[in-house]
Design a protein around this motif. Structure first.
Motif, mmCIF file in Angstrom:
data_model
loop_
_atom_site.group_PDB
_atom_site.id
_atom_site.type_symbol
_atom_site.label_atom_id
_atom_site.label_comp_id
_atom_site.label_asym_id
_atom_site.label_seq_id
_atom_site.Cartn_x
_atom_site.Cartn_y
_atom_site.Cartn_z
ATOM 1 N N VAL A 38 0.867 -1.175 0.000
ATOM 2 C CA VAL A 38 0.000 0.000 0.000
ATOM 3 C C VAL A 38 0.903 1.223 0.000
ATOM 4 O O VAL A 38 1.841 1.306 0.804
ATOM 5 N N HIS A 80 -10.960 10.812 -3.329
ATOM 6 C CA HIS A 80 -11.141 9.506 -2.702
ATOM 7 C C HIS A 80 -11.945 8.562 -3.592
ATOM 8 O O HIS A 80 -11.910 7.343 -3.391
ATOM 9 N N ASN A 106 -7.465 5.070 -6.192
ATOM 10 C CA ASN A 106 -7.651 3.818 -5.442
ATOM 11 C C ASN A 106 -7.225 4.047 -3.996
ATOM 12 O O ASN A 106 -6.116 3.717 -3.596
ATOM 13 N N VAL A 107 -8.123 4.625 -3.198
ATOM 14 C CA VAL A 107 -7.815 5.045 -1.834
ATOM 15 C C VAL A 107 -8.340 4.021 -0.837
ATOM 16 O O VAL A 107 -9.547 3.756 -0.760
ATOM 17 N N ALA A 108 -7.419 3.445 -0.073
ATOM 18 C CA ALA A 108 -7.793 2.497 0.976
ATOM 19 C C ALA A 108 -8.275 3.218 2.222
ATOM 20 O O ALA A 108 -9.163 2.731 2.934
ATOM 21 N N PRO A 143 -2.432 2.653 -10.439
ATOM 22 C CA PRO A 143 -3.757 2.472 -9.823
ATOM 23 C C PRO A 143 -3.972 1.096 -9.212
ATOM 24 O O PRO A 143 -4.938 0.890 -8.474
ATOM 25 N N GLU A 144 -3.079 0.145 -9.510
ATOM 26 C CA GLU A 144 -3.205 -1.186 -8.930
ATOM 27 C C GLU A 144 -2.734 -1.224 -7.473
ATOM 28 O O GLU A 144 -3.027 -2.174 -6.745
ATOM 29 N N PRO A 157 -3.052 0.301 -3.879
ATOM 30 C CA PRO A 157 -3.920 1.190 -3.085
ATOM 31 C C PRO A 157 -3.114 2.287 -2.393
ATOM 32 O O PRO A 157 -1.924 2.126 -2.102
ATOM 33 N N LEU A 158 -3.797 3.371 -2.115
ATOM 34 C CA LEU A 158 -3.204 4.528 -1.464
ATOM 35 C C LEU A 158 -3.804 4.750 -0.086
ATOM 36 O O LEU A 158 -5.017 4.602 0.106
ATOM 37 N N VAL A 216 -15.321 4.947 1.445
ATOM 38 C CA VAL A 216 -13.906 5.132 1.789
ATOM 39 C C VAL A 216 -13.813 5.585 3.246
ATOM 40 O O VAL A 216 -14.544 6.481 3.682
#
Length: 298
Positions: A122, A229, A233-235, A191-192, A194-195, A253
């Motif tokens: 991540v 968000h 791709n926001v974790a 984008p694969e 997560p952020l 999110v």
């Protein structure tokens, strides 16, 4: 739940608004210790007003955690008469970035570090956005009207006197420049992966609904980041500034307000979410009502 329940992989933790310039908050920082040698910690701004106090706190944490990730709050950017470092605006920010790098602390100007989570890496993205007065006071339609309303109500952020935007013509101009650069970097990110986005100010306006003084919202972010968000791709999104520690969800999110706050606040409400918040792995506990807060310094 202990880190050992996650197989000793360590945790991604977060905290903000340490305010170590207040004597009663320094023991809190001194008490922060990892449960695992692999723990990381995000420090989402408002460590202190004086550079020497910022250095003290970040050096302490950097000596204890596997990785420290910092992004500034408004208090680090204040230029006060009590600080030997009299740099203003962008020069002050750049000075703090170099200080962090000398301590091995990641900043918004560095590559996003990859936290090696149990379900894959991540990326932790510390972002520095400021605000542009677009979260306007109720019943106002322009920045000028919103500021005038706040002055009439006696609710004016100290930033108006101590946070200088040099070389930009205004704080909102500096904010817009930061948004453009930050958005470019987020769009270029894979984008694969997560952020976890960490900012002192929240990405969206919704958290301001619980402010005691709604006119203070204009110093709390920008509408320009309202869809980040969802677009990226926001974790999880980590923020502080409001001194209302809690967990909320917007568009599926998770948003985590992770502030310690001022002694008068934590003495009144305690630390309902703990001193450090585990961001990942996520422990899906029950979230209670928002604690009462006097809000950030005006």
């Amino acid at each position: 739940m202990s880190d050992r329940a996650y197989g000793n992989r360590g945790s991604l933790l977060a905290v903000s608004d340490l305010h170590v310039g207040m004597a009663d908050n320094r023991p809190i920082v001194e008490s922060l210790r990892p449960d695992s040698d692999e723990d990381w910690v995000i420090v989402a701004g408002d460590v202190a007003e004086k550079v020497e106090d910022v250095e003290w706190a970040l050096r302490l944490l950097a000596g204890r955690y596997a990785r420290v990730i910092w992004t500034p709050g408004n208090h680090e950017l204040w230029t006060t008469k009590h600080d030997p470092v009299q740099l203003r605006g962008r020069e002050r920010y750049e000075h703090l970035v170099e200080l962090c790098r000398s301590l091995g602390v990641s900043t918004p100007e560095d590559s996003y570090p990859l936290w090696p989570g149990p379900e894959g890496p991540v990326a932790v993205a510390p972002v520095f956005l400021l605000y542009d007065y677009s979260f306007r006071a109720p019943g106002t339609t322009t920045k000028e009207e919103s500021l005038a309303y706040a002055h009439e109500r006696g609710v004016v952020c100290t930033d108006e006197f101590l946070l200088h935007p040099d070389p930009y013509p205004s704080r909102d101009a500096w904010c817009r420049a930061r948004v453009v650069e930050t958005e470019r970097r987020l769009a270029a990110h894979d984008p694969e992966i997560p952020l976890v986005i960490a900012s002192h100010w929240p990405l969206v306006r919704e958290p301001m609904a619980v402010l005691t003084y709604p006119e203070f919202a204009q110093w709390c972010g920008t509408e320009l980041s309202a869809d980040w968000h969802r677009r990226f791709n926001v974790a999880a999104m980590v923020y502080g500034h409001l001194h209302i520690p809690r967990t909320t969800w917007y568009d599926g999110v998770r948003f985590e307000e992770v502030s310690i706050g001022y002694p008068r606040e934590w003495r009144k409400r305690g630390h309902p979410k703990g001193l450090l918040r585990r961001i990942l792995p996520y422990d899906d506990g029950v979230t209670g009502p928002a604690p009462v807060s006097d809000g950030p310094a005006r």
